[in-house]
Design an enzyme around this catalytic site. Structure first.
Site, mmCIF file in Angstrom:
data_model
loop_
_atom_site.group_PDB
_atom_site.id
_atom_site.type_symbol
_atom_site.label_atom_id
_atom_site.label_comp_id
_atom_site.label_asym_id
_atom_site.label_seq_id
_atom_site.Cartn_x
_atom_site.Cartn_y
_atom_site.Cartn_z
ATOM 1 N N LYS A 154 21.871 32.175 137.263
ATOM 2 C CA LYS A 154 21.815 31.248 138.530
ATOM 3 C C LYS A 154 20.635 30.274 138.146
ATOM 4 C CE LYS A 154 23.853 34.323 142.191
ATOM 5 N NZ LYS A 154 23.453 34.758 143.352
ATOM 6 N N TYR A 161 18.379 48.598 144.770
ATOM 7 C CA TYR A 161 18.966 49.513 143.859
ATOM 8 C C TYR A 161 18.360 50.874 143.858
ATOM 9 C CZ TYR A 161 21.993 46.034 142.223
ATOM 10 O OH TYR A 161 22.892 44.740 142.023
#
Length: 313
Positions: free
Chosen positions: A191, A294
């Site tokens: 990105k 996570y």
């Protein structure tokens, strides 16, 4: 007649509004910020939805927080919270752009509250499910439902998503010149056109070498690693459809996307004791907070093990 059939088509955005307000902003997003086509498309959808809500009016300089709060309240009836946050991000960027270019004096979205996002833990496959999924191409090959080249390519795609933690857009844009087959590391453009180094893993590297040596049409530096039988670069959509085929074969939920293999990659690393900042670097996250989601998955797994194994649980 269904309710969808009775809905009028969306109103067209006046061409003059697109030419004056959207086109320069789109150039900025694509050429200067180097946003992906997917992000530019989403920002355009946010812009067009807002202009339609304004009934085609483009007097953006007259807008204030009150109008934007009204927009947020009304938009909650049409969008889920995550979509609304994404639209708000696009509109804030739009207003900031025109402030810098002198057409707006203030950002009407500044300080406007948005509904809180529900905290959703990312879906992922456990290690046994991943093994079952990755065996899919070989199962089809043994059943003569697929040729050897396609089986190897499909296995390679899934190995790179899981073994390298690549985004699907990074996967389909990966060229042979970006992989160092000696070290097993790939240079990936993520990105914001940011480059990072991704270790591919032992198994992924073995499959990549096999596909290159036995089935690849071309292996020049600018040749795509993943190609269809005609030698053309695979598309994101082709990878998505390919994955669904193997999810169905493995009896796994069909709503799992290629990105969920990346989630599985990150979760398995953390479960095995990997440092959070290392995982941040491997995933290419600019902010550590993006990676920290996570850890919740890992804690949930620890609690599950505790509940099953501890006599006092």
């Amino acid at each position: 007649m269904s309710s969808n059939a009775s809905k009028p088509p969306p109103a067209e955005i006046p061409p003059a509004v697109l030419a004056e307000w959207w086109a320069p902003f789109e150039d900025f997003l694509a050429k200067e910020r180097r946003y992906s086509a997917y992000t530019v498309r989403n920002y355009r959808q946010a812009f067009e939805d807002f202009v339609r809500w304004r009934q085609g009016a483009a007097d953006f300089a007259a807008l204030g927080p009150r109008e934007m709060r009204d927009f947020v309240i009304e938009a909650q009836r049409r969008f889920d919270r995550r979509t609304l946050h994404n639209h708000a991000s696009g509109l804030r960027t739009f207003f900031k752009y025109w402030m810098r270019h002198g057409k707006l004096r203030h950002n009407p979205f500044a300080g406007v509250p948005l509904p809180k996002l529900e905290k959703r833990l990312p879906k992922f496959l456990n290690e046994e499910q991943m093994k079952l999924l990755l065996r899919g191409p070989q199962r089809l090959l043994e059943g003569q439902s697929i040729d050897a080249a396609s089986a190897c390519r499909d296995r390679l795609a899934m190995e790179l998503l899981y073994g390298g933690g690549l985004r699907v857009s990074e996967l389909v844009s990966l060229n042979y010149g970006a992989i160092d087959f000696e070290s097993g590391v790939a240079r990936v453009i993520g990105k914001g056109r940011k480059e990072r180094l991704c270790p591919l893993g032992r198994v992924a590297l073995v499959v990549a070498k096999k596909f290159r040596d036995e089935f690849a049409h071309r292996t020049l530096p600018n040749s795509p690693v993943l190609a269809n039988p005609n030698g053309q670069r695979m598309t994101v959509r082709a990878v998505q459809l390919m994955l669904k085929r193997y999810l169905a074969l493995a009896g796994l939920p069909l709503d799992l996307t290629p990105h969920k293999l990346r989630h599985s990659y990150a979760t398995h690393l953390l479960n095995a004791g990997a440092d959070l900042r290392l995982v941040q670097e491997l995933l290419g996250h600019a902010q550590l907070a993006t990676t920290q989601v996570y850890t919740h998955v890992s804690v949930a797994r620890l609690k599950e093990i505790y509940a099953k194994a501890h006599p006092r649980a």
